[in-house]
Scaffold this motif. Structure first.
Motif, mmCIF file in Angstrom:
data_model
loop_
_atom_site.group_PDB
_atom_site.id
_atom_site.type_symbol
_atom_site.label_atom_id
_atom_site.label_comp_id
_atom_site.label_asym_id
_atom_site.label_seq_id
_atom_site.Cartn_x
_atom_site.Cartn_y
_atom_site.Cartn_z
ATOM 1 N N LEU A 1 0.823 -1.218 0.000
ATOM 2 C CA LEU A 1 0.000 0.000 0.000
ATOM 3 C C LEU A 1 0.858 1.270 0.000
ATOM 4 C CD1 LEU A 1 -2.840 1.234 0.099
ATOM 5 C CD2 LEU A 1 -2.765 1.080 2.579
ATOM 6 N N ASP A 2 1.846 1.322 0.892
ATOM 7 C CA ASP A 2 2.624 2.551 1.037
ATOM 8 C C ASP A 2 3.344 2.941 -0.246
ATOM 9 O OD1 ASP A 2 1.844 3.265 3.518
ATOM 10 O OD2 ASP A 2 3.530 2.321 4.580
ATOM 11 N N VAL A 3 4.008 1.978 -0.854
ATOM 12 C CA VAL A 3 4.768 2.319 -2.059
ATOM 13 C C VAL A 3 3.830 2.734 -3.200
ATOM 14 C CG1 VAL A 3 4.953 -0.055 -2.943
ATOM 15 C CG2 VAL A 3 6.700 1.635 -3.540
ATOM 16 N N ASN A 4 2.631 2.126 -3.244
ATOM 17 C CA ASN A 4 1.645 2.540 -4.254
ATOM 18 C C ASN A 4 1.167 3.971 -4.003
ATOM 19 O OD1 ASN A 4 0.673 0.392 -6.333
ATOM 20 N ND2 ASN A 4 1.023 -0.775 -4.460
ATOM 21 N N LYS A 5 0.954 4.281 -2.726
ATOM 22 C CA LYS A 5 0.541 5.655 -2.382
ATOM 23 C C LYS A 5 1.635 6.663 -2.727
ATOM 24 C CE LYS A 5 -1.244 6.007 1.856
ATOM 25 N NZ LYS A 5 -1.553 5.515 3.240
ATOM 26 N N GLN A 6 2.881 6.275 -2.411
ATOM 27 C CA GLN A 6 4.002 7.153 -2.765
ATOM 28 C C GLN A 6 4.059 7.391 -4.277
ATOM 29 O OE1 GLN A 6 7.535 5.217 -1.218
ATOM 30 N NE2 GLN A 6 6.740 5.298 0.883
ATOM 31 N N ALA A 7 3.797 6.340 -5.016
ATOM 32 C CA ALA A 7 3.849 6.454 -6.474
ATOM 33 C C ALA A 7 2.768 7.409 -6.978
ATOM 34 C CB ALA A 7 3.683 5.073 -7.105
ATOM 35 N N ILE A 8 1.558 7.294 -6.424
ATOM 36 C CA ILE A 8 0.474 8.208 -6.827
ATOM 37 C C ILE A 8 0.877 9.651 -6.517
ATOM 38 C CG2 ILE A 8 -1.899 8.911 -6.311
ATOM 39 C CD1 ILE A 8 -2.543 5.908 -5.867
ATOM 40 N N LYS A 9 1.427 9.861 -5.330
ATOM 41 C CA LYS A 9 1.878 11.202 -4.916
ATOM 42 C C LYS A 9 2.962 11.719 -5.869
ATOM 43 C CE LYS A 9 2.676 14.357 -1.388
ATOM 44 N NZ LYS A 9 3.769 15.067 -2.021
ATOM 45 N N ALA A 10 3.899 10.841 -6.216
ATOM 46 C CA ALA A 10 4.998 11.248 -7.102
ATOM 47 C C ALA A 10 4.462 11.667 -8.473
ATOM 48 C CB ALA A 10 5.996 10.105 -7.244
ATOM 49 N N GLY A 11 3.453 10.937 -8.956
ATOM 50 C CA GLY A 11 2.836 11.289 -10.238
ATOM 51 C C GLY A 11 2.135 12.635 -10.166
ATOM 52 N N MET A 12 1.436 12.860 -9.052
ATOM 53 C CA MET A 12 0.754 14.155 -8.859
ATOM 54 C C MET A 12 1.786 15.286 -8.799
ATOM 55 S SD MET A 12 -2.215 13.215 -6.101
ATOM 56 C CE MET A 12 -3.868 12.855 -6.694
ATOM 57 N N ASP A 13 2.860 15.050 -8.053
ATOM 58 C CA ASP A 13 3.906 16.072 -7.911
ATOM 59 C C ASP A 13 4.537 16.406 -9.259
ATOM 60 O OD1 ASP A 13 3.410 16.129 -5.245
ATOM 61 O OD2 ASP A 13 5.176 14.958 -4.641
ATOM 62 N N PHE A 14 4.705 15.368 -10.083
ATOM 63 C CA PHE A 14 5.317 15.589 -11.398
ATOM 64 C C PHE A 14 4.504 16.607 -12.201
ATOM 65 C CE2 PHE A 14 5.527 14.745 -15.930
ATOM 66 C CZ PHE A 14 6.893 14.835 -16.169
ATOM 67 N N ILE A 15 3.180 16.433 -12.179
ATOM 68 C CA ILE A 15 2.306 17.350 -12.931
ATOM 69 C C ILE A 15 2.361 18.749 -12.325
ATOM 70 C CG2 ILE A 15 -0.119 17.843 -13.538
ATOM 71 C CD1 ILE A 15 1.158 15.540 -15.166
ATOM 72 N N GLU A 16 2.339 18.795 -11.006
ATOM 73 C CA GLU A 16 2.362 20.110 -10.330
ATOM 74 C C GLU A 16 3.670 20.848 -10.622
ATOM 75 O OE1 GLU A 16 2.010 21.688 -5.805
ATOM 76 O OE2 GLU A 16 0.801 19.921 -6.311
#
Lengths: 356, 186
Positions: B164-179
């Protein structure tokens, strides 16, 4: 329970359990494998019977035996597998035994492919087996409707002592939608199965026989007369269809199952272009909703039958139309599902698709 | 919200089906209508895999659609297959780690996300699909991160709870990339 997202095949399996299935016999084939997969786990844990047989021929004969013993029984397969079962289905119909057969259609003929298709309309409604018999055939358009149909199918089969077929295509089997298993469905008043071959302790002094062999011509003729009476009763009472936007349509589409859903989208697109199109959607394919065609307003310019086949239900459309309107046909087949835009185009070029 | 038609494509193992299913689960969680449909033909064996998702506030009719509102492609064959099947003013997200050539599409906002690289930097190459999901959510705002997190947790279940944690981190990283890139979409 609320709404849950579920794959069509798994929903069929769970709906069967909710509908009171006691035993399942089947043999794997794509695109319906999640039906036995789900049941292999959940039938056993509910104290019911699950058997993966050695073939489709064996499966349907196990269904025959279990139906004779009076339990609620089903099988599930796809086009070539259903083809193999036809002998057994004819015997079950002849012996007047109830069962539910799920057919998840794929491309044909022969082994064809594993993509969604509707090429087994004849197989389902014309009797793929021998002799004068009919199945009650339902063709739901969504996973929800499939659940509702499955839940009541065992009651219907018991009520008429006749096989019921639930006919969907691979798309309904493979897709996921949010569904509700608690929707109420019709319950029938069922009498005790005093005909079941389940041991004399259950029917003392009475010998029950499950059989489709009647060697004397007059005896078989009398038997078939009784079958005919039953089929007439089914025709009288079990016609099931939906009329969509049929107040004053320029054209009337006739489609079932997945194809009807695609046509619903096409009808919306056509409305934006100023073309009013209605739809007759048979929910039961046998008995066929012939009387629905009498309700088509005389101002309608034509009927367009749309199928994922080369035109099989088209026969019933033409029989029901009795020459009243021009009839056209649009079909994609062999595993190709038409997009709404294709139906829009076909309606706009009605003449091009007209059939004699 | 008008009906959104979403095509997700890549090759087997890139998490294409999971990407699509999470959207369908999220819609169900929010009591919106959704439909998920996989390509299940022979092409799924080693070749391209794709699924279609429809999310709507109204009853969904046709399960098949010609053009997608949102197209997400993880490899070059998928881009070539679906680049022409997009709606006007739609969104096309591609995996810039595997698609190095310039991507052109007149009808769509085209955004490249280096999914493999970001996932590798997180220490788990498998979560490249969740990097893309983060980028997708940041652009479309179709679902909140909270809802996705809830359905992700349910999707992984007890057996994969450790993921779960690494998947959540990945989602966050994708969001950050766009931002960080300062890209926005409608």
């Amino acid at each position: 329970m609320g709404k849950i997202l579920m794959k069509g095949n798994e929903a069929i399996a769970l709906a069967a359990i909710k509908g009171g299935v006691d035993a399942f016999y089947g043999y794997p084939i794509t695109p319906q494998n999640e039906v036995p997969e789900y049941l292999s786990k959940h039938m056993i844990e509910n104290g019911k019977v699950f058997v993966q047989a050695e073939s489709e021929v064996a499966s349907i004969n196990m269904v025959y035996g279990a139906a004779g013993a009076g339990v609620r029984v089903m099988t599930s397969s796809s086009s070539p597998g259903i083809a193999l079962m036809q002998e057994g289905i004819s015997y079950i119909a002849g012996a007047e035994l109830p069962c539910v057969i799920v057919s998840v259609m794929r491309g044909g003929p022969g082994l064809g492919n594993i993509q969604p298709a509707q090429g087994d309309y004849y197989q389902a409604t014309r009797g793929g087996g021998n002799g004068d018999y009919n199945l009650i055939v339902y063709a739901p358009e969504s996973i929800q409707e499939t659940i509702d149909v499955m839940k009541s199918a065992f009651d219907t089969a018991d009520y008429y002592r006749n096989p019921v077929m639930v006919l969907v295509d691979g798309l309904i089997g493979q897709m996921m939608e949010a569904v509700d298993f608690d929707r109420p469905v019709e319950k029938r008043d069922l009498s005790l199965k005093d005909w079941a071959t389940n041991g004399k302790k259950n029917h003392p002094g009475k010998r029950n026989i499950a059989n489709s062999l009647h060697l004397g011509a007059e005896i078989l003729e009398d038997h078939n007369k009784n079958l005919k009476k039953k089929y007439d009763r089914i025709k009288e009472n079990e016609v099931k269809y939906e009329m969509i936007n049929m107040d004053n349509p320029d054209y009337t589409i006739v489609a079932y199952g997945t194809m009807a859903r695609v046509c619903r989208s096409a009808i919306k697109q056509l409305k934006k272009k100023g073309i009013e199109v209605g739809m007759i959607r048979p929910i039961a394919l046998w008995p066929y909703p012939k009387k629905a065609f009498d309700e088509i307003p005389s101002t309608c310019k034509g009927i367009m039958c749309v199928e994922m086949s080369m035109g099989q239900m088209l026969d019933d459309v033409q029989i029901s139309n009795r020459g009243r309107f021009d009839v056209a046909f649009y079909g994609r087949y062999a595993g190709v599902v038409p997009e709404p835009e294709e139906i829009v185009d076909a309606i706009e070029n009605f003449e091009e698709w007209r059939v004699e | 919200m008008a009906e959104k038609t979403i095509k997700v494509a890549g090759f087997g193992g890139q998490g294409v089906m999971m990407f699509g299913k999470l959207l369908a689960y999220a819609a169900t969680k929010e009591d919106r209508y959704s439909l998920w449909f996989p390509s299940y033909g022979p092409e799924t064996r080693g070749g391209t895999a794709n699924c279609a998702v429809i999310v709507s506030d109204e009853v969904i009719n046709s399960p098949v659609f010609r053009n997608a509102s949102h197209t997400v492609v993880f490899n070059l064959p998928s881009l070539e297959k679906f680049n022409d099947r997009v709606e006007d003013d739609s969104l096309l997200l591609y995996n810039a780690s595997l698609i190095e050539k310039e991507v052109k599409n007149d009808k769509a906002l085209v955004v490249g996300v280096p999914c493999n690289k970001i996932a590798n930097d997180l220490g788990n190459p498998k979560v490249l699909n969740m990097v893309m999901l983060g980028a997708y959510l940041a652009l479309t705002k179709l679902f909140s991160a909270d809802v996705i997190e809830t359905v992700l947790k349910e999707y992984l279940g007890d057996s994969k709870a450790g993921m779960l944690d690494v998947n959540k981190q990945a989602i966050k990283a994708g969001m950050d990339f766009i931002e960080d890139a300062g890209i926005s979409y409608a």
